[in-house]
Design an enzyme around this catalytic site. Sequence first.
Site, PDB file in Angstrom:
ATOM      1  CB  CYS A 193      -0.740   0.090   1.338  1.00 33.11           C
ATOM      2  SG  CYS A 193      -1.631   1.608   1.529  1.00 33.11           S
ATOM      3  CB  SER A 194       1.089   4.070  -2.401  1.00 35.04           C
ATOM      4  OG  SER A 194      -0.107   4.590  -2.459  1.00 35.04           O
TER       5      SER A 194
END
Length: 115
Positions: A12-13
Amino acid sequence: MTQVSIIHNPRCSKSRQTLALLEEKGCDIQIIEYLKTPLTQLEIRGILDKLAITPRQLMRTKEDEYKSQGLADIEDDELLIQAMVDTPKLIERPIVLANNRAAIGRPPENVLSIL
């Protein structure tokens, strides 16, 4: 040095950005990859208490698993918590725990208020 825990998904960024922010601040970080090591009911309840939100507010309601499990129709908080235990992907991330408080790193700067 502040001791913090991050409920983290490396794919997840926002989670990666939040982790980088904590590293920049020189925090002593415990990384909890919740997809590999699922949270317990007790841990989720503790996070909910610290965030002062409902179980549904901690859930990723746009996930296919949310829809396929019919969770939108469930009103029982205990069943929603159990769904997060059984399907960790449903938990919003990242969550940072520090100083007996919690914050969701969306945006990552949200976590600065608890350091």
